[in-house]
Design a protein around this motif. Structure first.
Motif, short mmCIF file in Angstrom:
data_model
loop_
_atom_site.label_atom_id
_atom_site.label_comp_id
_atom_site.label_asym_id
_atom_site.label_seq_id
_atom_site.Cartn_x
_atom_site.Cartn_y
_atom_site.Cartn_z
N VAL A 1 0.86 -1.19 0.00
CA VAL A 1 0.00 0.00 0.00
C VAL A 1 0.89 1.23 0.00
N VAL A 2 0.61 2.13 -0.92
CA VAL A 2 1.31 3.41 -1.01
C VAL A 2 0.27 4.50 -0.89
N GLY A 3 0.45 5.41 0.06
CA GLY A 3 -0.53 6.47 0.25
C GLY A 3 0.12 7.84 0.31
N VAL A 4 -0.55 8.80 -0.32
CA VAL A 4 -0.13 10.19 -0.26
C VAL A 4 -0.88 10.83 0.90
N ASP A 5 -0.15 11.57 1.74
CA ASP A 5 -0.75 12.18 2.92
C ASP A 5 -1.90 13.12 2.52
N LEU A 6 -2.94 13.13 3.35
CA LEU A 6 -4.10 13.98 3.11
C LEU A 6 -3.91 15.41 3.60
N ASP A 7 -2.76 15.70 4.18
CA ASP A 7 -2.42 17.05 4.63
C ASP A 7 -3.38 17.54 5.71
N LEU A 8 -3.70 16.65 6.64
CA LEU A 8 -4.60 16.99 7.73
C LEU A 8 -3.87 17.57 8.93
N ALA A 9 -2.54 17.45 8.96
CA ALA A 9 -1.73 18.02 10.03
C ALA A 9 -0.42 18.53 9.43
N ASP A 10 0.07 19.63 9.94
CA ASP A 10 1.25 20.28 9.36
C ASP A 10 2.53 19.45 9.44
N ASP A 11 2.65 18.61 10.47
CA ASP A 11 3.91 17.89 10.65
C ASP A 11 3.88 16.46 10.13
N ASN A 12 2.90 16.11 9.32
CA ASN A 12 2.84 14.77 8.75
C ASN A 12 3.90 14.58 7.67
N ALA A 13 4.24 13.32 7.44
CA ALA A 13 5.08 12.96 6.30
C ALA A 13 4.25 13.13 5.02
N ASP A 14 4.91 13.08 3.88
CA ASP A 14 4.23 13.27 2.60
C ASP A 14 3.73 11.97 1.99
N LEU A 15 4.40 10.85 2.29
CA LEU A 15 4.08 9.59 1.64
C LEU A 15 4.33 8.45 2.61
N VAL A 16 3.47 7.44 2.56
CA VAL A 16 3.64 6.25 3.40
C VAL A 16 3.63 5.01 2.51
#
Length: 99
Positions: free
Chosen positions: A40-55
């Motif tokens: 599974v590859v996911g792009v961050d939903l940008d719900l928090a400022d300090d999240n990573a960009d990709l998981v």
């Protein structure tokens, strides 16, 4: 089963299109790496400022499967050509995961 989880953060100024291109390239790996049982590859939903960009969450049968994935030439090409040039930070862990 071994689960590999990686969080990637890219340098400021990385475009959403660049992140999506990396995600698309990584999503093609299961067709090339038979050791991957789940991927599974996911792009961050940008719900928090300090999240990573990709998981990335990858499941393989065992340590040998993880090494086969980690060292696969196409995986290494994506890392070298697409990820490393814009990588700000990487955090990863591998752990036993019940099948």
């Amino acid at each position: 089963m071994v689960r590999h989880v990686v969080l990637l953060t890219f340098v400021d100024g990385t475009s959403p299109e660049e992140v999506e291109a990396i995600a698309t390239a990584l999503r093609g790996l299961p067709d090339r790496i038979p050791e991957l049982r789940s991927y599974v590859v996911g792009v961050d939903l940008d719900l928090a400022d300090d999240n990573a960009d990709l998981v990335v969450v990858a499941d393989v049968d065992d340590v040998d499967g993880y090494v086969a994935y980690r060292d696969h030439p196409e995986h290494q090409r994506i890392i070298a050509e697409m990820i490393r040039p814009i990588l700000a930070s990487r955090t990863a862990a591998q752990h036993e995961h019940p099948a």
